[in-house]
Design a protein around this motif. Structure first.
Motif, PDB file in Angstrom:
ATOM      1  N   GLU A 277       0.849  -1.008  -0.175  1.00 46.00           N
ATOM      2  CA  GLU A 277      -0.159  -0.197   0.383  1.00 46.00           C
ATOM      3  C   GLU A 277       0.991   1.255   0.025  1.00 46.00           C
ATOM      4  OE1 GLU A 277      -3.757   1.011  -0.390  1.00 46.00           O
ATOM      5  OE2 GLU A 277      -2.486  -1.496   0.024  1.00 46.00           O
ATOM      6  N   LEU A 278       1.808   1.359   0.866  1.00 44.84           N
ATOM      7  CA  LEU A 278       2.796   2.464   0.980  1.00 44.84           C
ATOM      8  C   LEU A 278       3.452   2.848  -0.705  1.00 44.84           C
ATOM      9  CD1 LEU A 278       4.892   1.699   3.953  1.00 44.84           C
ATOM     10  CD2 LEU A 278       2.940   3.591   3.560  1.00 44.84           C
ATOM     11  N   ALA A 279       3.952   0.836  -1.336  1.00 44.22           N
ATOM     12  CA  ALA A 279       4.674   1.907  -3.265  1.00 44.22           C
ATOM     13  C   ALA A 279       3.188   2.640  -3.768  1.00 44.22           C
ATOM     14  CB  ALA A 279       4.575   0.423  -3.129  1.00 44.22           C
ATOM     15  N   LYS A 280       1.767   1.897  -3.253  1.00 44.97           N
ATOM     16  CA  LYS A 280       0.925   2.298  -4.187  1.00 44.97           C
ATOM     17  C   LYS A 280       1.028   3.985  -4.093  1.00 44.97           C
ATOM     18  CE  LYS A 280      -2.533  -0.898  -4.679  1.00 44.97           C
ATOM     19  NZ  LYS A 280      -3.780  -1.553  -3.928  1.00 44.97           N
ATOM     20  N   ILE A 281       0.956   4.794  -2.565  1.00 44.85           N
ATOM     21  CA  ILE A 281       0.825   5.306  -2.536  1.00 44.85           C
ATOM     22  C   ILE A 281       2.518   6.350  -2.805  1.00 44.85           C
ATOM     23  CG2 ILE A 281       0.981   7.111  -0.026  1.00 44.85           C
ATOM     24  CD1 ILE A 281      -0.281   5.276   1.242  1.00 44.85           C
ATOM     25  N   ALA A 282       3.312   6.455  -2.935  1.00 45.71           N
ATOM     26  CA  ALA A 282       4.505   6.763  -2.991  1.00 45.71           C
ATOM     27  C   ALA A 282       4.024   7.020  -5.131  1.00 45.71           C
ATOM     28  CB  ALA A 282       5.811   5.561  -3.166  1.00 45.71           C
ATOM     29  N   GLY A 283       3.288   5.973  -5.349  1.00 47.37           N
ATOM     30  CA  GLY A 283       3.552   6.392  -7.614  1.00 47.37           C
ATOM     31  C   GLY A 283       2.156   7.643  -7.251  1.00 47.37           C
ATOM     32  N   LEU A 284       1.617   7.732  -6.268  1.00 47.31           N
ATOM     33  CA  LEU A 284       0.436   9.082  -7.186  1.00 47.31           C
ATOM     34  C   LEU A 284       1.228  10.164  -7.663  1.00 47.31           C
ATOM     35  CD1 LEU A 284      -1.548   8.725  -3.230  1.00 47.31           C
ATOM     36  CD2 LEU A 284      -2.379   7.802  -6.215  1.00 47.31           C
ATOM     37  N   LYS A 285       0.237  10.945  -8.725  1.00 47.76           N
ATOM     38  CA  LYS A 285       1.462  11.976  -9.067  1.00 47.76           C
ATOM     39  C   LYS A 285       1.050  13.222  -9.034  1.00 47.76           C
ATOM     40  CE  LYS A 285       2.892   9.101 -13.608  1.00 47.76           C
ATOM     41  NZ  LYS A 285       1.983   7.398 -12.835  1.00 47.76           N
TER      42      LYS A 285
ATOM     43  N   LEU B  43      -7.162  11.383  -4.889  1.00 49.15           N
ATOM     44  CA  LEU B  43      -7.913  11.734  -3.676  1.00 49.15           C
ATOM     45  C   LEU B  43      -8.681   9.485  -4.829  1.00 49.15           C
ATOM     46  CD1 LEU B  43      -9.439  15.509  -4.422  1.00 49.15           C
ATOM     47  CD2 LEU B  43      -8.672  14.136  -2.480  1.00 49.15           C
ATOM     48  N   HIS B  44      -8.721   9.724  -5.961  1.00 47.46           N
ATOM     49  CA  HIS B  44      -8.458   8.867  -6.091  1.00 47.46           C
ATOM     50  C   HIS B  44      -8.835   7.727  -5.260  1.00 47.46           C
ATOM     51  CE1 HIS B  44     -10.313   5.363  -9.795  1.00 47.46           C
ATOM     52  NE2 HIS B  44      -8.955   5.163  -8.864  1.00 47.46           N
ATOM     53  N   TYR B  45      -7.066   7.237  -5.093  1.00 48.10           N
ATOM     54  CA  TYR B  45      -6.751   6.886  -4.224  1.00 48.10           C
ATOM     55  C   TYR B  45      -7.533   7.084  -3.200  1.00 48.10           C
ATOM     56  CZ  TYR B  45      -3.831   4.418  -0.768  1.00 48.10           C
ATOM     57  OH  TYR B  45      -2.906   3.506   0.757  1.00 48.10           O
ATOM     58  N   MET B  46      -7.927   7.549  -2.051  1.00 46.92           N
ATOM     59  CA  MET B  46      -8.381   7.838  -0.884  1.00 46.92           C
ATOM     60  C   MET B  46     -10.150   6.333  -1.034  1.00 46.92           C
ATOM     61  SD  MET B  46      -6.978  11.016   0.488  1.00 46.92           S
ATOM     62  CE  MET B  46      -5.706  11.241   0.104  1.00 46.92           C
TER      63      MET B  46
ATOM     64  N   GLU C 115     -10.746   0.384   0.359  1.00 47.58           N
ATOM     65  CA  GLU C 115     -12.212  -0.352   0.087  1.00 47.58           C
ATOM     66  C   GLU C 115     -11.925  -0.600   2.103  1.00 47.58           C
ATOM     67  OE1 GLU C 115     -13.221  -4.039  -2.832  1.00 47.58           O
ATOM     68  OE2 GLU C 115     -11.422  -4.336  -1.475  1.00 47.58           O
ATOM     69  N   ILE C 116     -11.294  -0.520   3.075  1.00 46.78           N
ATOM     70  CA  ILE C 116     -11.131  -0.818   3.921  1.00 46.78           C
ATOM     71  C   ILE C 116     -11.144   0.695   4.931  1.00 46.78           C
ATOM     72  CG2 ILE C 116      -9.447  -0.879   5.975  1.00 46.78           C
ATOM     73  CD1 ILE C 116      -8.377  -3.211   3.806  1.00 46.78           C
ATOM     74  N   ASN C 117     -10.232   1.583   4.347  1.00 45.70           N
ATOM     75  CA  ASN C 117     -11.382   3.187   4.918  1.00 45.70           C
ATOM     76  C   ASN C 117     -11.190   4.062   4.033  1.00 45.70           C
ATOM     77  OD1 ASN C 117     -10.583   5.054   6.776  1.00 45.70           O
ATOM     78  ND2 ASN C 117      -8.384   5.203   6.572  1.00 45.70           N
ATOM     79  N   ARG C 118     -12.692   3.402   3.884  1.00 45.65           N
ATOM     80  CA  ARG C 118     -13.329   4.676   1.938  1.00 45.65           C
ATOM     81  C   ARG C 118     -12.716   6.284   2.391  1.00 45.65           C
ATOM     82  NH1 ARG C 118     -13.636   2.393  -1.753  1.00 45.65           N
ATOM     83  NH2 ARG C 118     -15.826   0.588  -2.000  1.00 45.65           N
ATOM     84  N   GLY C 119     -11.902   6.839   1.918  1.00 48.54           N
ATOM     85  CA  GLY C 119     -11.992   8.410   2.468  1.00 48.54           C
ATOM     86  C   GLY C 119     -10.870   8.726   2.638  1.00 48.54           C
ATOM     87  N   GLY C 120     -10.001   7.454   3.024  1.00 49.24           N
ATOM     88  CA  GLY C 120      -8.437   8.098   3.965  1.00 49.24           C
ATOM     89  C   GLY C 120      -8.487   9.396   4.610  1.00 49.24           C
TER      90      GLY C 120
ATOM     91  N   TRP D 266     -16.786  15.905  -7.194  1.00 43.50           N
ATOM     92  CA  TRP D 266     -17.033  14.605  -6.346  1.00 43.50           C
ATOM     93  C   TRP D 266     -17.896  13.100  -7.248  1.00 43.50           C
ATOM     94  CZ3 TRP D 266     -17.913  14.737  -1.661  1.00 43.50           C
ATOM     95  CH2 TRP D 266     -16.383  15.454  -0.619  1.00 43.50           C
ATOM     96  N   LYS D 267     -18.750  13.745  -8.457  1.00 49.18           N
ATOM     97  CA  LYS D 267     -19.087  12.490  -9.435  1.00 49.18           C
ATOM     98  C   LYS D 267     -18.303  11.172  -9.754  1.00 49.18           C
ATOM     99  CE  LYS D 267     -21.857  11.840 -13.418  1.00 49.18           C
ATOM    100  NZ  LYS D 267     -20.856  10.945 -14.071  1.00 49.18           N
ATOM    101  N   SER D 268     -17.349  11.902  -9.541  1.00 57.62           N
ATOM    102  CA  SER D 268     -15.548  10.859  -9.831  1.00 57.62           C
ATOM    103  C   SER D 268     -15.287  10.376  -7.793  1.00 57.62           C
ATOM    104  CB  SER D 268     -14.804  11.226 -10.186  1.00 57.62           C
ATOM    105  OG  SER D 268     -13.844  10.267 -10.623  1.00 57.62           O
ATOM    106  N   PHE D 269     -15.473  10.534  -7.471  1.00 56.28           N
ATOM    107  CA  PHE D 269     -14.909  10.528  -5.948  1.00 56.28           C
ATOM    108  C   PHE D 269     -16.134   9.659  -5.830  1.00 56.28           C
ATOM    109  CE2 PHE D 269     -14.987  11.066  -1.712  1.00 56.28           C
ATOM    110  CZ  PHE D 269     -13.755  10.745  -1.419  1.00 56.28           C
ATOM    111  N   LEU D 270     -17.417   9.732  -5.548  1.00 58.29           N
ATOM    112  CA  LEU D 270     -18.555   8.968  -5.664  1.00 58.29           C
ATOM    113  C   LEU D 270     -18.635   7.701  -6.066  1.00 58.29           C
ATOM    114  CD1 LEU D 270     -21.325  11.524  -4.265  1.00 58.29           C
ATOM    115  CD2 LEU D 270     -19.884  10.556  -2.742  1.00 58.29           C
ATOM    116  N   GLU D 271     -18.242   8.314  -7.370  1.00 55.53           N
ATOM    117  CA  GLU D 271     -18.555   6.613  -8.059  1.00 55.53           C
ATOM    118  C   GLU D 271     -17.185   5.328  -7.790  1.00 55.53           C
ATOM    119  OE1 GLU D 271     -17.846   7.723 -12.002  1.00 55.53           O
ATOM    120  OE2 GLU D 271     -19.575   8.731 -12.147  1.00 55.53           O
ATOM    121  N   THR D 272     -16.621   6.231  -7.538  1.00 59.03           N
ATOM    122  CA  THR D 272     -14.772   5.610  -6.878  1.00 59.03           C
ATOM    123  C   THR D 272     -15.237   4.610  -5.831  1.00 59.03           C
ATOM    124  OG1 THR D 272     -13.610   7.074  -7.920  1.00 59.03           O
ATOM    125  CG2 THR D 272     -12.464   5.581  -6.661  1.00 59.03           C
TER     126      THR D 272
END
Length: 678
Positions: free
Chosen positions: A128-136, A142-145, A149-154, A268-274
């Motif tokens: 998971e830390l590797a995923k976070i490190a790769g965010l551009k 926001l998409h990642y958060m 599935e475990i902590n929706r919204g981060g 928000w539309k994309s955020f809620l869909e994710t």
């Protein structure tokens, strides 16, 4: 968001609770008030809390693994021991895969398997830390958060699903202010020595977590400073705890286009869909926070946002990892913030986590062994008598009009009483528990809870659900359900004993029952109707009179100090103080319906009425650490134990009569100056 009121604030799982008998000691209790804890050199009318509990306070040492000690803490310890016996038996039962015993037993066993946990170190976090490190950029963040599935919204979005305050039959997705690691906004701005000490320790903690994952100390410190600066910016938008108590000002129903217009840098539309949240309408408690977040995201370095996300993820899971991580988290949150010198034994922490993550599975085993039908029956009788007493008080109110009284009585008659445990247990079939994977077990339980929660969005509310688990030593009122709830865990001595005389039971659990009933009519609860909808059902003149009386309570508690010079916040504690004041009065009225109340027979040298007040004071026999008290004054809606006793009693004539309180004594107020609400 909903306002659910509990009798006690439990911070970070540090409180849990009790019984009057253990498996090794099956003797029947015959003494229900501890005279040895009294300090009879004190005049009751000067300081009743110390009169009833003074010697106990002087002679009690808080255990090193506790933030305080006393009634709730002691009961918590006993309940932990009961839970331990259940979990150890389940762990060695060889129960079939998927059974209740297998899941709670293997969860507990996995948490006690320190050899495996130490060996893995922080390996469970690496992917998971590797995923976070790769965010551009922040949009990817926001998409990642949202995708978590475990902590929706981060770490930036505070979310929950529950009844719409104004349409209580429907569940809505709600957003509240978030983004902070410290307890509330003032921790970021105050310059007194204690607050500066906390911020310094916070920087050290962030630095320590990063270094434990392989970051060099210099870089780790820079990350910590960036995170603190980012959180400080967000804190400026936060409402203070007292401001969060107004349900009208913290209710905003917005369509997705409206929210997007308000916060244009969040899609928000994309955020809620994710999020997989199928809704076009949400509730936003504090829009100011999301406006601030929208404004700051594009101008904040992506490195800082990634650092914030990474720290949040490590912090969220630190207690599940090897000892260096768990110790670092304890040192900051428990030791620095609340003054707890040492961690509790591991079995206690794992027992608590079993209750946290598999609460209603554990609860099924718990009530089968430790909660009798006789106890439930006695409780139902108490609740019924309290409701009768409350009805009588409402009918006799001299400040409320007949129109408002009529609806208030309808609401009281509609209150649902939940005792002991749910009628319908939650389904944990999707939770996969393995004996050798503590981290994975917690994530499976978290994922299940998140999925279960999000499946409720825009669905009909299930009013049979509970928000506490059976072993908890606590109770709560939920205005959206118009209900009061008493888990089995609190229905034991010193709060309740089926063999105790009525004076003790009505002064203790009776007051707790009355307290929760009053919450449905306190400054927040009174704004909800019998169906649990946020609606103004009051005549304006009655609402004005209530506000005047409530302001008197605010002023009274504003005058109290702790730790020599720290003032209580009467506005923050108003709801709990109103509930204490009303709960005491209702409980005493209900006690007067009993045969004991009508007699002059003394027990332990005290009249029935005196025993009622001593039983009440014994419930609040609590001593806490200075650090804990300092934090509670800022965040806890409950007053300190001493003022939960003395505060209501200063306004209560039957107490004056029972203990011959006279003018000139410190708790004395002329009757004309005493505050009465319900």
């Amino acid at each position: 968001m909903k306002f659910t009121h509990s009798i006690l604030l439990a911070v970070g799982g540090m409180l849990s609770f009790t019984a009057c008998k253990t498996e090794k000691d099956e003797t029947t209790r015959t003494v229900f008030f501890d005279k040895s804890g009294m300090d009879t050199t004190i005049v009751p009318g000067n300081d009743f809390f110390s009169y009833a509990n003074g010697n106990w306070v002087k002679n009690t040492k808080i255990p090193d693994d506790q933030t305080g000690w006393g009634s709730f803490y002691e009961l918590s310890e006993e309940n932990h021991k009961k839970t331990k016996s259940i979990l150890e038996a389940a762990a060695t039962s060889g129960a079939a895969k998927g059974s209740t015993e297998q899941k709670v037993g293997d969860f507990y066993a996995s948490g006690m398997d320190t050899v495996t946990i130490e060996k893995r170190g922080y390996d469970p976090l690496k992917a998971e830390l590797a995923k976070i490190a790769g965010l551009k950029d922040y949009k990817e963040a926001l998409h990642y958060m949202a995708d978590d599935e475990i902590n929706r919204g981060g770490v930036l979005f505070g979310m929950g699903v529950g009844p719409d305050d104004r349409q209580s039959t429907i569940n809505r997705l709600s957003f509240i202010q978030s983004g902070l690691s410290l307890p509330e906004k003032d921790y970021y701005f105050k310059t007194d020595a204690e607050t500066v000490k906390v911020r310094t320790a916070f920087l050290k903690y962030i630095t320590q977590l990063f270094t434990l994952t392989g970051v060099d100390s210099t870089t780790a410190r820079k990350k910590a400073e960036g995170i603190l600066a980012f959180e400080t910016t967000l804190a400026k938008s936060h409402k203070a705890p007292a401001e969060l108590r107004d349900p009208i000002k913290n209710y905003h129903k917005l369509s997705v286009p409206e929210l997007t217009k308000l916060t244009p840098n969040i899609d928000w539309k994309s955020f809620l869909e994710t999020l997989t949240a199928k809704t076009d309408t949400v509730l936003v408690g504090q829009p100011e926070y999301y406006q601030a977040l929208s404004a700051v995201l594009p101008t904040t370095s992506i490195d800082v946002i990634k650092d914030k996300a990474a720290f949040g993820y490590i912090d969220f899971n630190a207690s599940l990892l090897s000892k260096p991580f768990a110790q670092a988290r304890f040192d900051f949150y428990n030791k620095t913030l609340y003054g707890q010198p040492v961690q509790s034994e591991r079995w206690k922490r794992i027992a608590q986590n079993t209750d946290t993550y598999l609460g209603e599975l554990l609860g099924q085993l718990w009530v089968k062994k430790y909660f009798t039908p006789e106890a439930k029956e006695r409780m139902l009788t108490l609740v019924t008598n309290l409701q009768k007493a409350y009805r009588n008080r409402i009918e006799k109110l001299d400040w409320m009009s007949p129109e408002t009284k009529k609806i208030a009585l309808q609401k009281l008659d509609g209150v649902t009483n939940k005792i002991g445990y749910p009628d319908k247990w939650k389904d944990y079939s999707e939770v996969d528990i393995k004996r050798d994977d503590y981290f994975g077990n917690v994530q499976s339980a978290r994922k299940h809870a998140t999925k279960e929660n999000f499946a409720k969005i825009n669905k009909t509310v299930d009013r049979s659900e509970w928000q506490m688990t059976p072993p908890e030593v606590n109770a709560y009122a939920n205005p959206s359900f118009n209900e009061i709830v008493f888990p089995a865990g609190i229905l034991q001595f010193p709060f309740f004993d089926k063999d105790a005389d009525d004076a003790i039971n009505y002064g203790s659990i009776g007051m707790v029952i009355g307290h929760e009933m009053t919450h449905l009519f306190d400054d927040q609860g009174r704004q909800y109707d019998v169906q649990g909808n946020l609606r103004d059902w009051w005549q304006k003149s009655d609402a004005d009179k209530f506000t005047t009386k409530a302001d008197q309570v605010v002023n009274q508690y504003n005058s109290y100090t702790v730790l020599d010079n720290l003032k209580l916040n009467g506005r923050l504690t108003l709801g709990e103080n109103l509930a204490d004041l009303g709960g005491l009065a209702i409980a005493f009225d209900a006690f007067r319906l009993t045969d004991q109340s009508k007699s002059d027979t003394k027990i332990d040298g005290f009249t029935p009425n005196q025993r009622f007040f001593l039983g009440f004071a014994q419930v609040w026999r609590i001593k806490i650490r200075d650090e804990t008290q300092r934090a509670y004054v800022q965040i806890d809606p409950h007053s300190p134990a001493k003022y939960r006793v003395n505060g209501p009693l200063t306004n209560f004539v039957p107490f004056y009569q029972a203990f011959n309180v006279k003018p000139g004594e410190k708790m004395y107020k002329p009757e004309v100056d005493q505050t009465r609400v319900w």
